[in-house]
Write an enzyme that holds these catalytic residues in place. Structure first.
Site, mmCIF file in Angstrom:
data_model
loop_
_atom_site.group_PDB
_atom_site.id
_atom_site.type_symbol
_atom_site.label_atom_id
_atom_site.label_comp_id
_atom_site.label_asym_id
_atom_site.label_seq_id
_atom_site.Cartn_x
_atom_site.Cartn_y
_atom_site.Cartn_z
ATOM 1 N N HIS A 145 15.588 -120.335 -25.900
ATOM 2 C CA HIS A 145 15.731 -118.991 -26.467
ATOM 3 C C HIS A 145 14.653 -118.070 -25.883
ATOM 4 C CE1 HIS A 145 16.439 -116.069 -29.828
ATOM 5 N NE2 HIS A 145 15.155 -115.832 -29.637
ATOM 6 N N GLU A 146 13.417 -118.563 -25.834
ATOM 7 C CA GLU A 146 12.315 -117.747 -25.301
ATOM 8 C C GLU A 146 12.490 -117.494 -23.799
ATOM 9 O OE1 GLU A 146 10.661 -116.266 -27.326
ATOM 10 O OE2 GLU A 146 11.066 -117.484 -29.077
ATOM 11 N N GLU A 228 18.453 -110.770 -30.033
ATOM 12 C CA GLU A 228 18.276 -112.115 -30.590
ATOM 13 C C GLU A 228 19.561 -112.921 -30.431
ATOM 14 O OE1 GLU A 228 15.490 -113.531 -31.546
ATOM 15 O OE2 GLU A 228 14.502 -111.662 -30.986
#
Lengths: 409, 189
Positions: A145-146, A228
């Protein structure tokens, strides 16, 4: 993947432009109110200057300021080999040009964020709480995700938009205080007396000063929520394993503590809202975590963007989240099976002996119920709780240590 | 007459310039694509080499504890030397698959040796091996993504013409033979 990045860049530029026009309009209105019609131009220039200075500072050292303010410590591979391995795996999968720097935040609340100004100069920070709670697949999901934030250029966007928001808030605060407690120049100007017309101008300016930060915030947070979801989709595309991220988010949501060093400016950077009192609304920096988990768990057909998109539509009832032009990949992206890892496998290497490694390594092992035995040769034997043998050999001096349940624990 | 000839010449010249620019653009993007694929391939190579380097260390550490597993060690060592001698993508693909299988068998056998599992050195080797297996499969994933983009450009109009003239050739995909090979070694305590 490349199409998504391109669309992302365009949206970032659009948002920054609209925030910039809010900022400049605000500057012009303030200049006009305080100094009359000829003040609009200088007001605009001053707003521009404030923003330019803040942007230059944040561009040159913004990531360092953010990392320092969150108490993050840069660590070497010996401190936590698994974390480094997982980051490197995701670096390879995403084709990042360089390895991101890795930071650990000494905080028991599980969370993580990425920062930096480009994929070449990026950093990933995770909390100790995250490392102690997640298994390998879950950690991989969070890191993916990062890394998605890094390749989507969200890290630069968050920095620039945050600074823009900061400038707008700063200007409107200065104006509101100046007006309420009586700014010198304003009083002199209104003293010349134009009656009701001047009052109306001030009223409009006050409303503008109150509304501008709100508008900028709503714009910023709307895009940050969308990012996100996109980073979740990117993470699944990289790991081919939606369940890893889903169960990591579940564990993060289950934590009852806030990240102590987080604040309103840094909140949008984290993988999940670092504060524990939020409700979903226009000012939420993150989408509801339950919804994100549900979307990931609905991805039963594969791990492509289009699978995430249809799961998203299914769960939220909204139209798709992924830009249409990025959905044209036709290949199927198969989901991989779970790697059957032990529940948590934090294994620092035998050689490293820095203070950091001992602190973080022992911290993690204690939470997992490891037993410690000090061998006379100086080696500290760390025994996993599920060890069934009744004796163990020291790897350095080959001494045999008898184990019984009392001495071992 | 002279003027119209001049215009015609100009139009032809302009068209030729545009055409040359297009060819240059396509050629450059093909070269960039080929470099990307080569780079992704070298990433796989880096990880495979890392695995080859890891094996002697792993065997050395585990041998003392596992006297009765001569066959397992032999299978690993043999697969390693075959993989190191492979000459093309297809051959390497096959040999590395065999190595992956041998290593996952080894990881299953480790179950029976609690002393070994208490060895700090071995535990860190195990994490390195797990991660290397992951890195190999992620590097393949990145290579296949890059190769697909490049192959598409070679086959699609108009870049296929430029690719034909300057003999850009399609790349093989790194395919994994069966489901068992696709999985990482099963590591259990």
């Amino acid at each position: 993947m490349w199409e998504l990045i391109r669309v992302n860049k365009r949206n970032s530029v659009l948002l920054l432009f609209s925030m910039a026009s809010v900022l400049l309009t605000l500057g012009a209105i303030i200049g006009y109110t305080w100094m009359g019609p000829q003040g609009a131009g200088p007001g605009l220039l001053i707003a521009l200057a404030v923003w330019l200075i803040l942007t230059l500072v944040s561009f040159s050292s913004g990531d360092q300021i953010l990392l320092a303010s969150s108490g993050a410590v840069e660590v070497t591979p010996e401190v936590h080999p698994m974390l480094f391995n997982v980051v490197e795996e995701m670096k390879i999968a995403a084709g990042l040009p360089a390895m991101p720097k890795i930071y650990i935040i000494p905080d028991a609340s599980p969370n993580a964020f990425a920062t930096g100004r480009s994929p070449e100069h990026a950093a990933v920070a995770v909390t100790e709480g995250l490392l102690s709670k997640l298994n390998r697949d879950e950690l991989q999901g969070v890191i993916a995700h990062e890394v998605s934030h890094i390749i989507h250029r969200d890290i630069l966007f968050v920095t620039l938009a945050g600074i823009m928001l900061g400038s707008i808030v700063l200007l409107s605060n200065i104006f509101l205080r100046g007006s309420l407690y009586g700014g010198g120049s304003r009083r002199r100007y209104s003293g010349r007396g134009e009656g009701g017309g001047q009052g109306l101008v001030i009223l409009i300016a006050l409303i503008a000063a109150i509304l501008a930060p709100l508008m900028a915030q709503i714009l910023y947070f709307a895009l940050s929520r969308k990012r996100e979801y996109l980073a979740d989709a990117g993470a699944v595309r990289l790991t081919r394993y939606p369940e890893g991220l889903a169960s990591a988010l579940e564990k993060i949501a289950g934590s009852k503590i806030s990240v102590a060093t987080a604040n309103q400016v840094t909140a949008p950077m984290y993988i999940a809202n670092p504060f524990r009192n939020g409700h979903a609304n226009l000012f939420s920096t993150h989408p509801p975590i339950k919804e994100r988990i549900e979307v990931l768990r609905k991805m039963t057909y594969g791990s492509a963007y289009k699978d995430y998109d249809s799961a998203y539509q299914n769960v939220t009832g909204h139209t798709g989240i992924i830009p249409a032009s990025a959905l044209q990949e036709t290949e199927t992206v198969q989901t991989r099976p779970a790697s059957s890892q032990p529940a948590a496998q934090a294994v620092p290497s035998a050689q490293a002996n820095s203070q950091q490694r001992i602190r973080i390594g022992d911290f993690i092992r204690q939470t997992q119920g490891f037993a410690m035995i000090a061998c006379p040769c100086g080696v500290k034997l760390k025994l996993p709780p599920n060890l069934k043998s009744d004796k163990v050999m020291c790897p350095r001096c080959k001494r045999i240590h008898p184990l019984n349940t009392e001495a071992g624990k | 007459m002279f003027a119209s000839l001049g215009i015609l010449t100009l139009v032809i010249l302009a068209a030729a310039v545009v055409l040359v620019m297009m060819v240059i653009g396509i050629y450059n993007s093909l070269v960039a694509g080929r470099n990307q694929v080569d780079n992704a391939w070298s990433q796989i190579d880096v990880q495979l080499k890392r695995r080859h380097d890891l094996i002697p260390n792993l065997v050395e550490t585990a041998k003392g504890y596992m006297q009765h597993e001569r066959q397992t060690f032999e299978a690993i060592t043999q697969a390693r030397s075959q993989a190191m001698g492979a000459k093309n993508v297809a051959e390497a693909s096959k040999a590395e698959g065999a190595l992956t299988e041998a290593l996952s068998k080894f990881m299953l056998v480790v179950e029976n040796y609690p002393d070994l599992k208490a060895n700090q050195n071995f535990l860190s080797l195990q994490e390195t091996l797990t991660s290397t297996e992951n890195k190999i499969s992620f590097a393949r994933q990145a290579y296949n993504d890059a190769a697909m983009g490049y192959n598409n450009r070679i086959q699609m109009f108009p870049s296929n013409i430029v690719a034909g003239v300057f003999s850009f050739t399609k790349r093989d995909y790194f395919e994994v033979g069966n489901e068992a090979e696709r999985a990482v070694p099963q590591v259990k305590f």
